[in-house]
Design a protein around this motif. Structure first.
Motif, PDB file in Angstrom:
ATOM      1  N   UNK A  91       0.849  -1.203   0.000  1.00  0.00           N
ATOM      2  CA  UNK A  91       0.000   0.000   0.000  1.00  0.00           C
ATOM      3  C   UNK A  91       0.877   1.242   0.000  1.00  0.00           C
ATOM      4  N   UNK A  92       0.354   2.301  -0.604  1.00  0.00           N
ATOM      5  CA  UNK A  92       1.024   3.607  -0.541  1.00  0.00           C
ATOM      6  C   UNK A  92       0.680   4.256   0.797  1.00  0.00           C
ATOM      7  N   UNK A  93       1.656   4.895   1.392  1.00  0.00           N
ATOM      8  CA  UNK A  93       1.506   5.467   2.725  1.00  0.00           C
ATOM      9  C   UNK A  93       2.385   6.708   2.810  1.00  0.00           C
ATOM     10  N   UNK A  94       2.232   7.432   3.885  1.00  0.00           N
ATOM     11  CA  UNK A  94       3.133   8.544   4.190  1.00  0.00           C
ATOM     12  C   UNK A  94       4.075   8.086   5.294  1.00  0.00           C
ATOM     13  N   UNK A  95       5.321   8.580   5.302  1.00  0.00           N
ATOM     14  CA  UNK A  95       6.266   8.139   6.329  1.00  0.00           C
ATOM     15  C   UNK A  95       5.847   8.583   7.727  1.00  0.00           C
ATOM     16  N   UNK A  96       5.977   7.636   8.670  1.00  0.00           N
ATOM     17  CA  UNK A  96       5.606   7.915  10.058  1.00  0.00           C
ATOM     18  C   UNK A  96       6.210   6.838  10.943  1.00  0.00           C
ATOM     19  N   UNK A  97       6.249   7.105  12.245  1.00  0.00           N
ATOM     20  CA  UNK A  97       6.737   6.093  13.164  1.00  0.00           C
ATOM     21  C   UNK A  97       6.576   6.512  14.605  1.00  0.00           C
ATOM     22  N   UNK A  98       6.884   5.559  15.489  1.00  0.00           N
ATOM     23  CA  UNK A  98       6.662   5.747  16.920  1.00  0.00           C
ATOM     24  C   UNK A  98       7.667   6.707  17.554  1.00  0.00           C
ATOM     25  N   UNK A  99       7.178   7.398  18.551  1.00  0.00           N
ATOM     26  CA  UNK A  99       7.995   8.307  19.350  1.00  0.00           C
ATOM     27  C   UNK A  99       9.035   7.491  20.125  1.00  0.00           C
ATOM     28  N   UNK A 100      10.224   8.048  20.285  1.00  0.00           N
ATOM     29  CA  UNK A 100      11.296   7.377  21.027  1.00  0.00           C
ATOM     30  C   UNK A 100      11.817   8.289  22.130  1.00  0.00           C
ATOM     31  N   UNK A 101      11.991   7.718  23.303  1.00  0.00           N
ATOM     32  CA  UNK A 101      12.599   8.452  24.413  1.00  0.00           C
ATOM     33  C   UNK A 101      11.853   9.724  24.748  1.00  0.00           C
ATOM     34  N   UNK A 102      12.627  10.799  24.928  1.00  0.00           N
ATOM     35  CA  UNK A 102      12.050  12.078  25.343  1.00  0.00           C
ATOM     36  C   UNK A 102      11.910  13.061  24.177  1.00  0.00           C
ATOM     37  N   UNK A 103      11.966  12.561  22.934  1.00  0.00           N
ATOM     38  CA  UNK A 103      11.875  13.484  21.804  1.00  0.00           C
ATOM     39  C   UNK A 103      10.468  14.083  21.707  1.00  0.00           C
ATOM     40  N   UNK A 104      10.393  15.279  21.148  1.00  0.00           N
ATOM     41  CA  UNK A 104       9.092  15.904  20.909  1.00  0.00           C
ATOM     42  C   UNK A 104       8.433  15.199  19.726  1.00  0.00           C
ATOM     43  N   UNK A 105       7.138  15.399  19.563  1.00  0.00           N
ATOM     44  CA  UNK A 105       6.441  14.749  18.453  1.00  0.00           C
ATOM     45  C   UNK A 105       6.944  15.304  17.121  1.00  0.00           C
ATOM     46  N   UNK A 106       7.345  16.572  17.096  1.00  0.00           N
ATOM     47  CA  UNK A 106       7.915  17.162  15.876  1.00  0.00           C
ATOM     48  C   UNK A 106       9.251  16.495  15.536  1.00  0.00           C
ATOM     49  N   UNK A 107      10.081  16.266  16.563  1.00  0.00           N
ATOM     50  CA  UNK A 107      11.359  15.576  16.342  1.00  0.00           C
ATOM     51  C   UNK A 107      11.129  14.152  15.841  1.00  0.00           C
TER      52      UNK A 107
END
Length: 193
Positions: A91-107
């Protein structure tokens, strides 16, 4: 009102009580979410409505029903106004993934786009709608909450699909190609593109 997808079928969180037609309605406070997922996966109903009288508590109550997975992703434009797509699980998708550690959601969003595609020089230009979908891992249902951001880049180098994440292609798609890709994509991605 909120929409949470199970595959391409929506669970609609609402305060409105309507006559059931091609959907089934349940009270949010007493719903069995496993039963709802099964109904959407095994019947020809188009949707399920979960009803609560307080609009401010709809999402809060719903998110308590299953474990939450928080992710960040990007709808990335290049200098030619093309959108960055990945191809994963056929399937075609947009890049995304889970938050890691203390990074902000923007990071998280920027890191995931870079890791999954090889694109650098990303700048967030605005927040996009947050999407919600239910998925199953190791026999357990979870709710993925994805915070999306519009991004721009002048990057014009080679694209590298992150194969260990199951990504087989990364491509810049113009408007026409994007619309074609959406025919083989996910309902929550269609909301963004």
């Amino acid at each position: 009102m909120y929409t949470i997808y199970v595959g391409d079928k929506p669970i609609i969180l609402t305060t409105n009580v309507e006559k059931e037609t091609n959907f089934k309605a349940f009270l949010l406070k007493s719903v069995n979410i496993g039963k709802v997922v099964k109904i959407l996966n095994t019947t020809d109903l188009n949707a399920v409505h979960l009803i609560h009288k307080n609009p401010d508590k709809l999402l809060k109550h719903f998110l308590k029903l299953l474990p939450n997975v928080v992710a960040g992703g990007g709808k990335v434009y290049n200098a030619n106004n093309e959108v960055l797509f990945i191809f994963r699980n056929n399937k075609w998708d947009l890049p995304k993934g889970k938050i890691e550690g203390k990074e902000s959601i923007e990071e998280t969003a920027i890191r995931e786009v870079e890791e999954e595609t090889g694109v650098k020089g990303l700048k967030i230009t605005k927040a996009l709608p947050t999407t919600y979908h239910i998925f199953k891992r190791n026999g357990k249902h979870k709710i993925k909450i994805t915070y999306w951001f519009e991004m721009k880049t002048k990057f014009d180098g080679k694209l590298y699909p992150q194969e260990k994440e199951g990504i087989t292609k990364v491509e810049w798609l113009d408007d026409k190609a994007s619309q074609k890709a959406l025919n083989n994509s996910y309902a929550n991605i269609k909301v963004l593109v």
